[in-house]
Design an enzyme around this catalytic site. Structure first.
Site, mmCIF file in Angstrom:
data_model
loop_
_atom_site.group_PDB
_atom_site.id
_atom_site.type_symbol
_atom_site.label_atom_id
_atom_site.label_comp_id
_atom_site.label_asym_id
_atom_site.label_seq_id
_atom_site.Cartn_x
_atom_site.Cartn_y
_atom_site.Cartn_z
ATOM 1 N N ASN A 9 43.144 71.708 43.374
ATOM 2 C CA ASN A 9 43.822 70.601 44.036
ATOM 3 C C ASN A 9 45.008 70.304 42.893
ATOM 4 O OD1 ASN A 9 45.137 68.466 45.173
ATOM 5 N ND2 ASN A 9 43.223 67.075 45.223
ATOM 6 N N LYS A 11 47.495 68.242 43.320
ATOM 7 C CA LYS A 11 48.088 66.730 43.369
ATOM 8 C C LYS A 11 49.497 66.773 43.309
ATOM 9 C CE LYS A 11 43.490 65.201 41.853
ATOM 10 N NZ LYS A 11 42.452 64.190 41.039
ATOM 11 N N HIS A 92 40.962 62.621 50.765
ATOM 12 C CA HIS A 92 40.672 62.447 49.166
ATOM 13 C C HIS A 92 40.835 61.031 48.908
ATOM 14 C CE1 HIS A 92 41.529 62.706 44.884
ATOM 15 N NE2 HIS A 92 41.087 63.980 44.899
ATOM 16 N N GLU A 94 41.931 59.537 46.740
ATOM 17 C CA GLU A 94 43.200 58.924 46.185
ATOM 18 C C GLU A 94 44.124 58.761 47.410
ATOM 19 O OE1 GLU A 94 43.084 61.686 42.188
ATOM 20 O OE2 GLU A 94 44.454 62.337 43.635
ATOM 21 N N GLU A 162 33.091 64.366 45.723
ATOM 22 C CA GLU A 162 33.837 63.711 44.817
ATOM 23 C C GLU A 162 33.617 62.578 44.323
ATOM 24 O OE1 GLU A 162 38.053 64.884 45.400
ATOM 25 O OE2 GLU A 162 37.485 66.601 44.020
ATOM 26 N N GLY A 168 39.129 62.668 37.230
ATOM 27 C CA GLY A 168 40.138 62.240 36.228
ATOM 28 C C GLY A 168 39.683 61.588 35.007
ATOM 29 N N SER A 208 36.069 66.103 37.456
ATOM 30 C CA SER A 208 35.924 66.370 36.052
ATOM 31 C C SER A 208 35.221 67.659 35.755
ATOM 32 C CB SER A 208 35.306 65.356 35.212
ATOM 33 O OG SER A 208 36.221 64.105 35.050
HETATM 34 O O1 LIG Z 1 40.425 65.034 42.694
HETATM 35 C C1 LIG Z 1 39.795 66.255 42.176
HETATM 36 C C2 LIG Z 1 40.013 67.250 42.815
HETATM 37 O O2 LIG Z 1 40.391 66.895 44.120
HETATM 38 C C3 LIG Z 1 39.047 66.009 40.964
HETATM 39 O O3 LIG Z 1 39.996 65.821 39.790
HETATM 40 P P1 LIG Z 1 39.662 66.271 38.268
HETATM 41 O O4 LIG Z 1 39.298 67.578 38.069
HETATM 42 O O5 LIG Z 1 41.124 66.222 37.459
HETATM 43 O O6 LIG Z 1 38.510 65.255 37.823
#
Ligand SMILES: O=C(CO)COP(=O)(O)O
Length: 248
Positions: A9, A11, A92, A94, A162, A168, A208
């Site tokens: 992803n 983002k 997601h 976010e 997740e 992150g 992560s």
């Molecule tokens: O949100 C994520 C994947 O959709 C995970 O992000 P990270 O791997 O940067 O922690």
């Protein structure tokens, strides 16, 4: 036997020049039982589809629940498909947070995506407070029930666990915690959709995932792959994670 899935992803990261990472990744892997998916920003999907080659599937990071209309700035599932996407990430954390997306919103988006012929990667996950107050399984159970539409199949449904507090942050749940949630998700999928769908849908871990921890995560029961953020932006890092999954 479920096909493994390594999903990236990107983002809100990546310009045209960054697709060179995709080209670099294209020739590195080809294990038939390990699928690779990259979800770049929507602006890059059509070019990524051309540059990625057949080994890598391309996906979107969201879609609107309507097929067309007065939704300035939004993108329909059909538009993603038309641009070359085969998958779309939905729900997601976010987006649930930044855009107040409810389980119902996610389910409606998933309906539209499946109608358009896309596979859906539906994200679920608890907050740190929900984890610390032992409410994780209740939260995940509610998200699964509310976010996944009835018409999914084992082929077009992927669930990504997740934990919000691991995204992150460099923090990762213990392997027992990951296993508990993945086993719970599998059980809930089987209970609702039957063994056929419940056992063939892939369940990814995200939060992560790095080359250094991927192998131990992939050894956990009911972990069929990963949804990777930061470490998917560079071909070398994501390739190391894919290699760990191929060996798992
Ligand atoms: O949100 C994520 C994947 O959709 C995970 O992000 P990270 O791997 O940067 O922690």
């Amino acid at each position: 036997m479920r096909r493994k899935l390594a999903a990236g992803n990107w983002k809100m990261n990546g310009l045209g020049a960054n697709l060179a990472e995709l080209e670099k990744l294209s020739g590195l892997h080809g294990a038939p039982d390990c699928e690779i998916l990259i979800c770049p920003p929507a602006t890059l999907i059509s070019t990524a589809r051309v540059q990625a080659g057949e080994q890598i599937a391309i996906g979107g990071q969201d879609c609107h629940e309507n097929t067309s209309g007065a939704h300035t700035g939004d993108i329909s599932a059909e538009m993603l498909k038309d641009a070359g996407a085969s998958h779309v990430i939905l729900g997601h954390s976010e987006r649930r947070e930044d855009h107040d997306e409810s389980d119902s919103d996610v389910r409606q988006k998933a309906c539209a995506a499946i109608e358009a012929g896309l596979k859906v990667v539906i994200c679920v996950g608890e907050s740190l407070e929900e984890r610390e107050t032992n409410n994780t399984l209740d939260i995940i159970g509610g998200q699964l029930a509310g976010s996944i539409p009835d018409q999914v199949t084992g082929e077009n449904l992927v669930v990504a666990y997740e934990p919000i507090w691991a995204i992150g942050t460099g923090k990762v749940p213990t392997l027992d915690q990951i296993g508990e949630v993945h086993d719970f998700i599998r059980t809930r999928l089987e209970r609702r959709f039957g063994e056929g769908v419940g056992r063939s849908a892939r369940i990814l871990y995200g939060g992560s995932v790095k080359p250094g921890n991927a192998s131990e995560i992939f050894a956990v029961s009911n972990v069929d792959g990963a949804l990777v953020g930061g470490a998917s932006l560079k071909a070398d890092d994501f390739s190391a994670i894919i290699t760990a999954l191929e060996k798992a």
